[in-house]
Scaffold this active site. Structure first.
Site, PDB file in Angstrom:
ATOM      1  N   GLU A 239      -8.383  -5.847   4.541  1.00 60.74           N
ATOM      2  CA  GLU A 239      -8.006  -5.091   2.953  1.00 60.74           C
ATOM      3  C   GLU A 239      -6.447  -6.345   2.388  1.00 60.74           C
ATOM      4  O   GLU A 239      -6.766  -6.288   1.404  1.00 60.74           O
ATOM      5  CB  GLU A 239      -7.864  -3.864   2.992  1.00 60.74           C
ATOM      6  CG  GLU A 239      -9.317  -3.079   3.140  1.00 60.74           C
ATOM      7  CD  GLU A 239      -8.777  -1.993   3.514  1.00 60.74           C
ATOM      8  OE1 GLU A 239      -9.236  -0.766   2.899  1.00 60.74           O
ATOM      9  OE2 GLU A 239      -8.750  -1.165   4.660  1.00 60.74           O
TER      10      GLU A 239
ATOM     11  N   HIS B   8     -13.310   2.479  -0.829  1.00 64.24           N
ATOM     12  CA  HIS B   8     -13.173   1.464   1.148  1.00 64.24           C
ATOM     13  C   HIS B   8     -13.933   0.149   0.027  1.00 64.24           C
ATOM     14  O   HIS B   8     -14.266  -0.561   1.132  1.00 64.24           O
ATOM     15  CB  HIS B   8     -13.720   1.997   2.011  1.00 64.24           C
ATOM     16  CG  HIS B   8     -13.194   2.853   2.514  1.00 64.24           C
ATOM     17  ND1 HIS B   8     -13.569   3.802   3.583  1.00 64.24           N
ATOM     18  CD2 HIS B   8     -11.891   3.208   3.012  1.00 64.24           C
ATOM     19  CE1 HIS B   8     -13.435   5.020   3.746  1.00 64.24           C
ATOM     20  NE2 HIS B   8     -11.961   4.618   3.979  1.00 64.24           N
TER      21      HIS B   8
ATOM     22  N   ARG C 281      -2.532  -1.673  -3.408  1.00 61.99           N
ATOM     23  CA  ARG C 281      -3.648  -0.929  -3.065  1.00 61.99           C
ATOM     24  C   ARG C 281      -3.277  -0.065  -4.462  1.00 61.99           C
ATOM     25  O   ARG C 281      -2.489   0.617  -4.618  1.00 61.99           O
ATOM     26  CB  ARG C 281      -3.483  -0.777  -2.117  1.00 61.99           C
ATOM     27  CG  ARG C 281      -4.944  -0.199  -1.538  1.00 61.99           C
ATOM     28  CD  ARG C 281      -5.189   0.629  -0.134  1.00 61.99           C
ATOM     29  NE  ARG C 281      -5.978   1.533  -0.777  1.00 61.99           N
ATOM     30  CZ  ARG C 281      -5.756   2.893   0.700  1.00 61.99           C
ATOM     31  NH1 ARG C 281      -4.774   3.183   0.818  1.00 61.99           N
ATOM     32  NH2 ARG C 281      -7.183   3.411   0.126  1.00 61.99           N
TER      33      ARG C 281
ATOM     34  N   MET D 162     -11.815   9.651  17.721  1.00 57.62           N
ATOM     35  CA  MET D 162     -12.429   9.480  17.979  1.00 57.62           C
ATOM     36  C   MET D 162     -12.480   8.944  19.736  1.00 57.62           C
ATOM     37  O   MET D 162     -13.737   9.535  20.765  1.00 57.62           O
ATOM     38  CB  MET D 162     -13.579   7.758  17.791  1.00 57.62           C
ATOM     39  CG  MET D 162     -14.655   8.123  18.262  1.00 57.62           C
ATOM     40  SD  MET D 162     -15.950   9.163  18.127  1.00 57.62           S
ATOM     41  CE  MET D 162     -17.046   9.549  16.906  1.00 57.62           C
ATOM     42  N   ARG D 163     -11.392   8.359  20.018  1.00 55.19           N
ATOM     43  CA  ARG D 163     -11.209   8.135  20.903  1.00 55.19           C
ATOM     44  C   ARG D 163     -11.013   9.274  22.384  1.00 55.19           C
ATOM     45  O   ARG D 163     -11.630   9.736  23.263  1.00 55.19           O
ATOM     46  CB  ARG D 163      -9.693   7.562  21.254  1.00 55.19           C
ATOM     47  CG  ARG D 163      -9.936   5.629  21.344  1.00 55.19           C
ATOM     48  CD  ARG D 163      -8.634   5.454  21.406  1.00 55.19           C
ATOM     49  NE  ARG D 163      -7.464   5.680  19.582  1.00 55.19           N
ATOM     50  CZ  ARG D 163      -6.790   5.366  19.440  1.00 55.19           C
ATOM     51  NH1 ARG D 163      -6.477   4.490  19.918  1.00 55.19           N
ATOM     52  NH2 ARG D 163      -6.165   5.994  17.955  1.00 55.19           N
TER      53      ARG D 163
ATOM     54  N   ILE E 211     -13.128   3.189  14.268  1.00 52.89           N
ATOM     55  CA  ILE E 211     -14.149   3.533  15.125  1.00 52.89           C
ATOM     56  C   ILE E 211     -15.189   1.923  15.113  1.00 52.89           C
ATOM     57  O   ILE E 211     -15.087   1.769  16.192  1.00 52.89           O
ATOM     58  CB  ILE E 211     -14.636   4.195  14.600  1.00 52.89           C
ATOM     59  CG1 ILE E 211     -13.468   5.586  14.569  1.00 52.89           C
ATOM     60  CG2 ILE E 211     -15.920   5.396  15.522  1.00 52.89           C
ATOM     61  CD1 ILE E 211     -13.943   6.744  14.346  1.00 52.89           C
TER      62      ILE E 211
ATOM     63  N   GLU F  74     -14.607  -1.112  15.028  1.00 54.65           N
ATOM     64  CA  GLU F  74     -14.579  -2.342  15.200  1.00 54.65           C
ATOM     65  C   GLU F  74     -14.629  -2.524  17.123  1.00 54.65           C
ATOM     66  O   GLU F  74     -14.535  -3.085  17.233  1.00 54.65           O
ATOM     67  CB  GLU F  74     -13.095  -2.533  15.038  1.00 54.65           C
ATOM     68  CG  GLU F  74     -13.051  -3.184  13.596  1.00 54.65           C
ATOM     69  CD  GLU F  74     -11.391  -3.561  12.874  1.00 54.65           C
ATOM     70  OE1 GLU F  74     -11.006  -3.950  13.633  1.00 54.65           O
ATOM     71  OE2 GLU F  74     -11.686  -3.010  11.475  1.00 54.65           O
TER      72      GLU F  74
ATOM     73  N   HIS G 128     -17.465   1.659   7.110  1.00 56.80           N
ATOM     74  CA  HIS G 128     -16.644   1.107   7.654  1.00 56.80           C
ATOM     75  C   HIS G 128     -15.979   3.183   8.254  1.00 56.80           C
ATOM     76  O   HIS G 128     -16.021   3.721   7.871  1.00 56.80           O
ATOM     77  CB  HIS G 128     -15.184   0.643   6.106  1.00 56.80           C
ATOM     78  CG  HIS G 128     -14.152   1.212   5.863  1.00 56.80           C
ATOM     79  ND1 HIS G 128     -13.476   0.570   6.181  1.00 56.80           N
ATOM     80  CD2 HIS G 128     -13.128   2.361   6.639  1.00 56.80           C
ATOM     81  CE1 HIS G 128     -12.203   0.549   6.190  1.00 56.80           C
ATOM     82  NE2 HIS G 128     -12.230   1.772   6.540  1.00 56.80           N
TER      83      HIS G 128
ATOM     84  N   GLY H 103     -10.827   7.743   7.578  1.00 53.74           N
ATOM     85  CA  GLY H 103     -11.806   8.117   6.140  1.00 53.74           C
ATOM     86  C   GLY H 103     -13.205   7.041   7.245  1.00 53.74           C
ATOM     87  O   GLY H 103     -13.256   6.171   7.314  1.00 53.74           O
TER      88      GLY H 103
ATOM     89  N   ARG I 107     -12.648  15.593   7.846  1.00 51.63           N
ATOM     90  CA  ARG I 107     -13.334  15.668   6.353  1.00 51.63           C
ATOM     91  C   ARG I 107     -15.181  15.938   7.373  1.00 51.63           C
ATOM     92  O   ARG I 107     -15.269  15.765   7.504  1.00 51.63           O
ATOM     93  CB  ARG I 107     -13.645  14.534   5.586  1.00 51.63           C
ATOM     94  CG  ARG I 107     -12.461  14.295   5.145  1.00 51.63           C
ATOM     95  CD  ARG I 107     -12.035  12.903   3.908  1.00 51.63           C
ATOM     96  NE  ARG I 107     -10.953  13.170   3.623  1.00 51.63           N
ATOM     97  CZ  ARG I 107     -10.897  11.598   3.533  1.00 51.63           C
ATOM     98  NH1 ARG I 107     -12.230  10.535   3.509  1.00 51.63           N
ATOM     99  NH2 ARG I 107      -9.498  11.131   3.025  1.00 51.63           N
TER     100      ARG I 107
ATOM    101  N   ASN J 224       0.453  -1.470   0.575  1.00 45.78           N
ATOM    102  CA  ASN J 224      -0.056   0.224   0.219  1.00 45.78           C
ATOM    103  C   ASN J 224       0.640   1.513   0.008  1.00 45.78           C
ATOM    104  O   ASN J 224       1.384   2.083   0.657  1.00 45.78           O
ATOM    105  CB  ASN J 224      -1.328  -0.378   1.505  1.00 45.78           C
ATOM    106  CG  ASN J 224      -1.611   1.118   1.514  1.00 45.78           C
ATOM    107  OD1 ASN J 224      -1.986   2.252   0.134  1.00 45.78           O
ATOM    108  ND2 ASN J 224      -2.104   1.229   2.551  1.00 45.78           N
TER     109      ASN J 224
HETATM  110  P1  ADP Z   1      -7.336   4.791   9.344  1.00 46.44           P
HETATM  111  O1  ADP Z   1      -8.860   5.027   8.339  1.00 46.44           O
HETATM  112  O2  ADP Z   1      -6.720   5.307   8.984  1.00 46.44           O
HETATM  113  O3  ADP Z   1      -7.365   3.137   8.642  1.00 46.44           O
HETATM  114  P2  ADP Z   1      -7.966   3.995  11.159  1.00 46.44           P
HETATM  115  O4  ADP Z   1      -8.977   2.751  10.633  1.00 46.44           O
HETATM  116  O5  ADP Z   1      -7.382   2.830  12.736  1.00 46.44           O
HETATM  117  O6  ADP Z   1      -7.827   4.783  10.216  1.00 46.44           O
HETATM  118  O7  ADP Z   1      -9.544   3.932  12.615  1.00 46.44           O
HETATM  119  C1  ADP Z   1      -8.401   5.438  12.954  1.00 46.44           C
HETATM  120  C2  ADP Z   1     -10.552   5.677  13.999  1.00 46.44           C
HETATM  121  O8  ADP Z   1     -10.109   4.422  14.847  1.00 46.44           O
HETATM  122  C3  ADP Z   1      -9.475   7.151  15.233  1.00 46.44           C
HETATM  123  O9  ADP Z   1     -11.103   7.817  14.890  1.00 46.44           O
HETATM  124  C4  ADP Z   1      -9.444   6.647  16.192  1.00 46.44           C
HETATM  125  O10 ADP Z   1      -9.932   7.108  17.370  1.00 46.44           O
HETATM  126  C5  ADP Z   1     -10.513   5.021  16.449  1.00 46.44           C
HETATM  127  N1  ADP Z   1     -10.118   4.398  17.162  1.00 46.44           N
HETATM  128  C6  ADP Z   1      -9.334   3.155  17.619  1.00 46.44           C
HETATM  129  N2  ADP Z   1      -9.801   2.424  18.291  1.00 46.44           N
HETATM  130  C7  ADP Z   1     -11.070   3.129  19.274  1.00 46.44           C
HETATM  131  C8  ADP Z   1     -11.636   3.307  20.242  1.00 46.44           C
HETATM  132  N3  ADP Z   1     -11.443   2.227  21.218  1.00 46.44           N
HETATM  133  N4  ADP Z   1     -12.982   3.159  20.231  1.00 46.44           N
HETATM  134  C9  ADP Z   1     -12.689   4.391  20.266  1.00 46.44           C
HETATM  135  N5  ADP Z   1     -12.464   4.780  19.007  1.00 46.44           N
HETATM  136  C10 ADP Z   1     -11.273   3.711  18.652  1.00 46.44           C
END
Ligand code: ADP
Length: 404
Positions: free
Chosen positions: A384, A180, A91, A284-285, A332, A334, A208, A212, A241, A7
């Protein structure tokens, strides 16, 4: 088959070396800060052996040379000879209207990816650099391109045409593409496996939610609509965004604040979304933590984020004439039971009953609805890289069989 999955971004390359028969990741890692004299390569082998070092890595060619070298390394590697890399899967973000599936990389394919650079100027040039570097370094190894847009290419015309003069579509290919796709494809297929129902019989909404964010309406295995459009800016609220806005706002702000095109582009892509509303973070955390501390703008950002996803669940249920399953994936989706709960609140009328215990349980892949919930809601970690490796192995095996 042993497949190297790449990637390639502007200043980083992420890689996984996957044995497709066993689906084992033999090694994974990334090169960051490409273009700098203090670029960093981090590499983890299947047995946990880890190595990280800094080096002068000035371009993608050198970065991929380092990746191959570490795979071959006596102390940290997993192969003895380059030829053990049987294929490379890349990718590629934008396949335009040309690609509705993964393809073997040929000179013609490279030309078409080049033609689509205009549609994805931030991604396709770097994806292409990875492909060209591999062609040089591994000239006898077949390469496959897997496109983010491909899964959405079967969207019907009424879902992808904008309400603009039709000539703009013909002239500049301005239409909705969606992104995605590899993730939406993987999690919808995995949901059908988990539910034990053929995908041809399921209407699935996939969400997803990472940095993003996008959703797709996957009807009987086909993506019939998705939230991202001409670019990944459309649709859901994301980390930085804006997602859907009234396009007239762009002209209004440009006038009011005297912004250039580049500045308004940065405003919409880098300073909006969770970050823009909360003023706190795109993560988001941190939004959830601030919200718990009583920060009203963090609460607002969280609410807007969840509300828009709920709205699209309604829209896509209507589009498909019902919904059998909803899947949450990516960072987020997951990891955040709070986000999933908030989105599904009030959707009981659709037949969704969340089981709080399951929603909060530590399992990574799970169904989080009650047994009597008509619609199943699932959490499925996206993968992916595995899809890219499997597509690559399938295409390369066919080519090899035909040339024998
Ligand atoms: P990317 O799109 O860069 O691959 P990710 O799929 O890793 O990103 O997602 C990143 C997002 O996931 C961030 O907003 C992060 O805060 C959120 N995230 C990761 N773990 C948690 C959690 N335990 N609770 C809430 N949000 C989470």
């Amino acid at each position: 088959m042993k497949v190297l999955v790449l990637n390639s971004g502007s200043s980083s390359i992420k890689y996984q070396f996957i044995e497709t028969t066993t689906r084992q990741v033999l090694a994974r890692g990334q090169v960051e800060r490409i273009g700098m004299d203090d670029a960093v390569l981090s590499h983890v082998r299947i047995d946990g052996d880890t190595v990280k070092f800094s080096a002068e890595i000035l371009d993608h060619n050198i970065a991929i040379e380092y990746v191959v070298a570490i795979l071959l390394s006596k102390n940290h590697g997993v192969i003895k000879d380059k030829s053990e890399i049987e294929a490379v899967g890349h990718r590629v973000v934008h396949g335009g209207e040309e690609f509705s599936g993964s393809v073997l990389v040929t000179d013609e394919v490279i030309e078409k990816i080049k033609e689509n650079i205009e549609l994805a100027p931030l991604h396709n040039p770097h994806n292409l650099r990875g492909i060209i570097a591999c062609k040089r370094l591994l000239p006898d190894t077949p390469q496959v391109a897997v496109f983010d847009t491909a899964f959405h290419q079967k969207m019907p015309e009424h879902a992808f045409i904008y309400g603009l003069p039709y000539e703009l579509y013909k002239k500049y290919k301005i239409r909705r593409y969606g992104f995605h796709g590899t993730s939406h494809r993987y999690v919808s297929k995995r949901a059908s496996e988990i539910l034990g129902v053929p995908i041809e019989k399921l209407r699935i909404i996939t969400a997803h939610l990472g940095n993003g964010c996008s959703m797709a309406a996957v009807m009987y295995g086909v993506s019939v609509d998705t939230t991202m459009g001409f670019t990944p800016l459309e649709g859901l609220l994301m980390g930085t965004r804006s997602g859907d806005i009234d396009p007239a706002i762009v002209l209004y702000i440009m006038g009011k604040e005297g912004l250039s095109m580049a500045e308004v582009n940065a405003l919409l892509n880098k300073h909006s979304g969770l970050l823009g509303i909360s003023g706190v973070s795109s993560d988001m955390r941190e939004i959830i933590e601030e919200m718990r501390n009583g920060n009203p703008r963090a609460r607002l950002a969280f609410d807007v984020f969840c509300y828009r996803i709920k709205k699209y669940i309604g829209a896509y249920s209507a589009v498909m004439g019902g919904v059998d399953a909803i899947v949450f994936t990516a960072g987020i989706g997951e990891n955040s039971p709070d986000v999933r709960k908030k989105i599904c609140e009030g959707l009981e009328f659709l037949g969704i009953k969340i089981d709080d215990e399951k929603n909060n349980s530590p399992e990574r892949e799970k169904i989080i609805t009650t047994d009597d919930s008509l619609v199943k809601v699932l959490v499925i970690p996206t993968n992916e890289e595995l899809v890219i490796a499997l597509d690559t192995a399938e295409i390369v095996s066919k080519v090899l069989a035909n040339t024998k």
